[in-house]
Design a protein around this motif. Structure first.
Motif, PDB file in Angstrom:
ATOM      1  N   ASP A 177       0.875  -1.391   0.058  1.00 46.75           N
ATOM      2  CA  ASP A 177       0.039  -0.345  -0.128  1.00 46.75           C
ATOM      3  C   ASP A 177       1.001   1.182  -0.052  1.00 46.75           C
ATOM      4  OD1 ASP A 177      -2.104  -1.364  -0.326  1.00 46.75           O
ATOM      5  OD2 ASP A 177      -2.488  -1.179   2.321  1.00 46.75           O
ATOM      6  N   THR A 181       2.409   3.169  -5.110  1.00 46.88           N
ATOM      7  CA  THR A 181       2.094   2.254  -6.013  1.00 46.88           C
ATOM      8  C   THR A 181       0.471   2.495  -5.753  1.00 46.88           C
ATOM      9  OG1 THR A 181       3.323   0.169  -4.825  1.00 46.88           O
ATOM     10  CG2 THR A 181       1.249  -0.499  -5.225  1.00 46.88           C
ATOM     11  N   ALA A 182       0.234   2.882  -4.702  1.00 48.18           N
ATOM     12  CA  ALA A 182      -1.959   3.551  -5.119  1.00 48.18           C
ATOM     13  C   ALA A 182      -1.604   4.330  -6.190  1.00 48.18           C
ATOM     14  CB  ALA A 182      -1.414   4.981  -3.014  1.00 48.18           C
ATOM     15  N   GLU A 185      -2.226   2.505  -9.206  1.00 51.42           N
ATOM     16  CA  GLU A 185      -2.948   1.976  -9.063  1.00 51.42           C
ATOM     17  C   GLU A 185      -4.135   2.986  -8.922  1.00 51.42           C
ATOM     18  OE1 GLU A 185      -1.790  -1.945  -6.537  1.00 51.42           O
ATOM     19  OE2 GLU A 185      -3.196  -0.621  -5.635  1.00 51.42           O
ATOM     20  N   ARG A 190      -6.153  -0.451 -11.860  1.00 51.48           N
ATOM     21  CA  ARG A 190      -6.360  -1.932 -11.589  1.00 51.48           C
ATOM     22  C   ARG A 190      -4.540  -2.806 -10.476  1.00 51.48           C
ATOM     23  NH1 ARG A 190      -2.291  -4.385 -16.622  1.00 51.48           N
ATOM     24  NH2 ARG A 190      -2.634  -6.236 -14.721  1.00 51.48           N
ATOM     25  N   ASP A 191      -5.232  -3.968  -9.852  1.00 50.89           N
ATOM     26  CA  ASP A 191      -3.866  -4.402  -8.686  1.00 50.89           C
ATOM     27  C   ASP A 191      -2.256  -4.605  -9.493  1.00 50.89           C
ATOM     28  OD1 ASP A 191      -5.566  -3.377  -7.041  1.00 50.89           O
ATOM     29  OD2 ASP A 191      -6.503  -5.733  -7.491  1.00 50.89           O
ATOM     30  N   ALA A 193       1.209  -5.597  -8.502  1.00 43.36           N
ATOM     31  CA  ALA A 193       2.570  -5.969  -7.670  1.00 43.36           C
ATOM     32  C   ALA A 193       4.001  -5.644  -8.538  1.00 43.36           C
ATOM     33  CB  ALA A 193       1.983  -7.407  -7.542  1.00 43.36           C
TER      34      ALA A 193
END
Length: 340
Positions: A177, A181-182, A185, A190-191, A193
């Motif tokens: 989180d 990254t947030a 996204e 979309r998520d 990794a």
């Protein structure tokens, strides 16, 4: 002090300095040919388990470390020749993977996996560090004098940060989180990794190294720009040379010794990449030669360390660095001879 007295004083000092530098290398080289292991002895151990009417006993033979009178584990050192290098390189397994064109099996061998990443990391970041460093130096050189101090300070901040702390900071920004990254996204809806596959990890690690080291190159190049012959620049400008032509034919040739110097420092440092592997916790996907040497030195469950393999890995790393430096050293030698 005459020349003979000076030579008599400097000669032993230089010899002691060379001996001081060479001693660790000789020690590591020697250790790569020897293996130190505990001496084990086989003993019979009786194990009894309670039963209904009587206990059941079973005698087992176990190997346990042999202890001396003081209760310490007895160890023996034996000469193994090139076995440590063979265990690190795994030539039979590597050749089998190459013969069958199985890249996955080849990359499953720790040394070659680490070598592939180390070379990629070193050779990809070098031109980026040189290019970004030169760009920053040119910007600094064209900045108003009253603003140069603060701009130089801000520019140096990435280089001042401790490498491991900087890598951990980038790790926290992009992992789970994290703030960046947030943002990514939300923009992609979309998520993602970034730490779940090797290639994204490698991009993050190389990006961090460029961000961290480019300020050093920038300051070195900025110092070199202060010595550029202004008459040569004015002559090129009068002859109608564009800014790019002045940079290519006047500035860069003048900075070439510094470019070679920064390249040598970067090659030696990035070929020993370790902080990024630790900071980004990439051991599951990406490892380097320096991390592999460290891993050999970590005690296993029995408390043993593979010092011989670690020494062999360290020697192979030094050989790799030497091979990368050969072109730059040859150029330096040619320039030195040309200057005389």
């Amino acid at each position: 002090m005459n020349s003979r007295t000076f030579a008599a004083f400097v000669g032993p000092s230089v010899f002691m300095m060379l001996l001081f530098i060479a001693f660790p290398l000789i020690s590591v080289f020697t250790q790569s040919f020897y293996v130190t292991q505990p001496v084990y002895e086989t003993v019979e151990v009786e194990t009894c388990t309670p039963g209904f009417l009587s206990q059941t006993c079973e005698i087992q033979r176990k190997s346990i470390p042999k202890l001396d009178e003081d209760g310490s584990v007895i160890q023996e050192t034996r000469f193994v020749g090139l076995d440590s290098y063979r265990n690190v390189l795994e030539p039979e397994r590597a050749w089998k993977a190459i013969s069958s064109l199985d890249w996955g099996a080849f990359q499953a061998i720790d040394f070659w996996k680490a070598l592939r990443f180390t070379l990629t990391f070193t050779l990809f970041t070098l031109p980026l560090v040189l290019g970004l460093g030169l760009t920053i130096a040119l910007v600094l050189n064209n900045t108003a004098k009253m603003l140069r101090g603060p701009v130089i300070f801000v520019t140096l901040l990435p280089f001042i940060i401790t490498p491991v702390i900087g890598a951990l900071s980038i790790n926290w920004l992009f992992r789970g989180d994290g703030i960046l990254t947030a943002l990514i996204e939300n923009s992609l809806n979309r998520d993602i990794a970034l730490f779940a596959q090797a290639w994204t990890l490698e991009i993050l690690m190389m990006g961090y190294r460029v961000w961290h080291v480019a300020p050093f190159a920038a300051i070195v190049f900025y110092a070199g720009l202060q010595t550029v012959n202004s008459d040569a620049l004015e002559s090129a400008l009068i002859d109608g040379a564009s800014r790019w032509q002045r940079l290519r034919y006047v500035v860069i040739p003048h900075l070439m010794p510094l470019i070679v110097f920064v390249s040598m420092i970067h090659l030696m440092d990035s070929y020993r990449v370790f902080e990024e592997v630790v900071g980004f916790s990439s051991q599951g996907h990406v490892i380097s030669l320096q991390w592999l040497t460290y891993d050999f030195l970590v005690p296993d469950q029995a408390g043993n360390r593979s010092i011989s393999r670690a020494s062999a890995s360290a020697m192979l790393t030094m050989i790799g660095i030497s091979l990368l430096l050969v072109p730059l050293l040859r150029r330096t030698w040619r320039d030195h001879k040309g200057g005389h």
